[in-house]
Design a protein around this motif. Sequence first.
Motif, PDB file in Angstrom:
ATOM      1  N   GLY A 199       1.019  -1.184   0.001  1.00  0.00           N
ATOM      2  CA  GLY A 199       0.017   0.153   0.013  1.00  0.00           C
ATOM      3  C   GLY A 199       0.799   1.316  -0.018  1.00  0.00           C
ATOM      4  O   GLY A 199       0.437   2.285  -0.716  1.00  0.00           O
ATOM      5  N   ALA A 200       1.870   1.379   0.692  1.00  0.00           N
ATOM      6  CA  ALA A 200       2.835   2.579   0.820  1.00  0.00           C
ATOM      7  C   ALA A 200       3.548   2.774  -0.606  1.00  0.00           C
ATOM      8  O   ALA A 200       3.698   3.575  -1.018  1.00  0.00           O
ATOM      9  CB  ALA A 200       3.805   2.291   1.928  1.00  0.00           C
ATOM     10  N   SER A 201       3.944   1.481  -1.279  1.00  0.00           N
ATOM     11  CA  SER A 201       4.560   1.604  -2.464  1.00  0.00           C
ATOM     12  C   SER A 201       3.446   2.060  -3.574  1.00  0.00           C
ATOM     13  O   SER A 201       4.007   2.875  -4.459  1.00  0.00           O
ATOM     14  CB  SER A 201       5.031   0.177  -3.030  1.00  0.00           C
ATOM     15  N   LEU A 202       2.110   1.483  -3.403  1.00  0.00           N
ATOM     16  CA  LEU A 202       1.231   2.163  -4.345  1.00  0.00           C
ATOM     17  C   LEU A 202       0.972   3.776  -4.091  1.00  0.00           C
ATOM     18  O   LEU A 202       1.004   4.343  -5.274  1.00  0.00           O
ATOM     19  CB  LEU A 202      -0.071   1.100  -4.020  1.00  0.00           C
ATOM     20  N   GLY A 203       0.944   4.064  -2.940  1.00  0.00           N
ATOM     21  CA  GLY A 203       0.741   5.581  -2.728  1.00  0.00           C
ATOM     22  C   GLY A 203       2.226   6.291  -3.383  1.00  0.00           C
ATOM     23  O   GLY A 203       1.878   7.546  -4.018  1.00  0.00           O
ATOM     24  N   LEU A 204       3.274   5.921  -3.065  1.00  0.00           N
ATOM     25  CA  LEU A 204       4.418   6.547  -3.564  1.00  0.00           C
ATOM     26  C   LEU A 204       4.569   6.750  -5.070  1.00  0.00           C
ATOM     27  O   LEU A 204       5.110   7.358  -5.720  1.00  0.00           O
ATOM     28  CB  LEU A 204       5.646   5.772  -2.897  1.00  0.00           C
ATOM     29  N   LEU A 205       4.077   5.452  -5.803  1.00  0.00           N
ATOM     30  CA  LEU A 205       3.965   5.249  -6.988  1.00  0.00           C
ATOM     31  C   LEU A 205       2.896   6.344  -7.784  1.00  0.00           C
ATOM     32  O   LEU A 205       3.657   6.866  -8.627  1.00  0.00           O
ATOM     33  CB  LEU A 205       3.454   3.944  -7.654  1.00  0.00           C
ATOM     34  N   LEU A 206       2.119   6.687  -7.055  1.00  0.00           N
ATOM     35  CA  LEU A 206       1.282   7.584  -7.841  1.00  0.00           C
ATOM     36  C   LEU A 206       2.024   9.080  -7.692  1.00  0.00           C
ATOM     37  O   LEU A 206       1.736   9.877  -8.437  1.00  0.00           O
ATOM     38  CB  LEU A 206      -0.071   7.731  -6.893  1.00  0.00           C
ATOM     39  N   VAL A 207       2.632   9.358  -6.543  1.00  0.00           N
ATOM     40  CA  VAL A 207       3.298  10.723  -6.149  1.00  0.00           C
ATOM     41  C   VAL A 207       4.238  10.674  -7.291  1.00  0.00           C
ATOM     42  O   VAL A 207       4.513  11.828  -7.723  1.00  0.00           O
ATOM     43  CB  VAL A 207       3.820  10.710  -4.913  1.00  0.00           C
ATOM     44  N   ALA A 208       5.006   9.604  -7.482  1.00  0.00           N
ATOM     45  CA  ALA A 208       6.220   9.603  -8.286  1.00  0.00           C
ATOM     46  C   ALA A 208       5.939   9.831  -9.816  1.00  0.00           C
ATOM     47  O   ALA A 208       6.318  10.758 -10.694  1.00  0.00           O
ATOM     48  CB  ALA A 208       6.925   8.249  -8.506  1.00  0.00           C
ATOM     49  N   LEU A 209       4.671   9.333 -10.170  1.00  0.00           N
ATOM     50  CA  LEU A 209       4.101   9.409 -11.568  1.00  0.00           C
ATOM     51  C   LEU A 209       3.784  11.021 -11.732  1.00  0.00           C
ATOM     52  O   LEU A 209       3.738  11.519 -12.868  1.00  0.00           O
ATOM     53  CB  LEU A 209       2.754   8.407 -11.823  1.00  0.00           C
ATOM     54  N   VAL A 210       3.175  11.571 -10.914  1.00  0.00           N
ATOM     55  CA  VAL A 210       2.560  12.975 -10.839  1.00  0.00           C
ATOM     56  C   VAL A 210       3.775  13.747 -11.091  1.00  0.00           C
ATOM     57  O   VAL A 210       3.933  14.806 -11.947  1.00  0.00           O
ATOM     58  CB  VAL A 210       1.905  13.657  -9.604  1.00  0.00           C
TER      59      VAL A 210
END
Length: 358
Positions: free
Chosen positions: A212-223
Amino acid sequence: MTVPTDRLPIWTVAVPFVALGTDLALHGNAGLFAAGVLIVALVAAVMAAVHHAEVVALRVGEPFGAILLALAVTVIELGLIVSIMLGDQPEPTLMRDTIHAVVVLVLHGIAGLCIVVGALRHREQEFSTQGAQAYLIVLLPMVAITLVLPNFTTSAPGPYYTGAQLAFVSVACLLLWLAFTFVQTVRHREHFVPTKPAAAAPAARPTARLTGASLGLLLVALVAVVLLAKGVSPFIQAAVAGVGAPPALVGVIVAAIVLLPESMTAVRAAREDQLQTSINLALGSGVASIGLTVPTVAAVAWWTGSPMALGVTPGGAVLLALSFMMALITYGTGRASLLSGVVHLILLATWLFLIVVP
């Protein structure tokens, strides 16, 4: 994929937020130093995004992991293409050049490098012919209707489609991607699973909390990637024009940036005698790139009224035909040797040389 499954490295947590801060701090700055910092931040954000995608991929397993990585790469690609399309110096041929570059890079660059690396360490490697050929079955018509057919239609002068033609082709590409994804994940999932266990010990499955943490950070990184891409795109265009290179080189650079982290993952899998995973990553990126990028960019072009050229040159069409002939031979045997990998890399070098020296 050799990523930690019990913790997140500090850099993967910090980079997405630092990248966002870098974009805010240097937004609109036209200096050379700012360009260098933005490019470094962009590459770092791409690496962080793919790392988090790998963590989530380990949780969901193959072939879902390869699909997730392909989707992450496609979002990055869209960010770069759309940012240049909507910039001060729009490039009507950018999507064509980028998709063309992605196709050649996945067919010859990533695949050829993975085959060579795997052959040097394991002599010959096995993979599922049904899975590999399924990618080509979908990728070939996608390439034909997006990069070749526009030169032969009569409703609009080539290499352009009319609005109705572009809408039809966009829907066709999306449906092909959806049909392939269904086959890959439901109907014939076994065709895309590695044929042998990895030589290294299998990585532990990440916990739900870590995922879940990686999924949230993935979204931030893509933005962060999308925002940084808009800031970097003018520098890429200026650098290509400054050295007197053809505009098609911009598409090659965009594709190379997009595919760099996934290429590293694919090569790592080949070293671990998991060529099937390498093929899933490489060819899956090509399928997702066309199936999702064409409809999205076409919608943006329609909304903004931007022209979008698609048809490649006759020489490019010949090389595409040769590329698929070689790919069909390579992936029709179920075994890959050093010779086939070298041939793929030479075809890549030929394509790159003819872009710079047409």
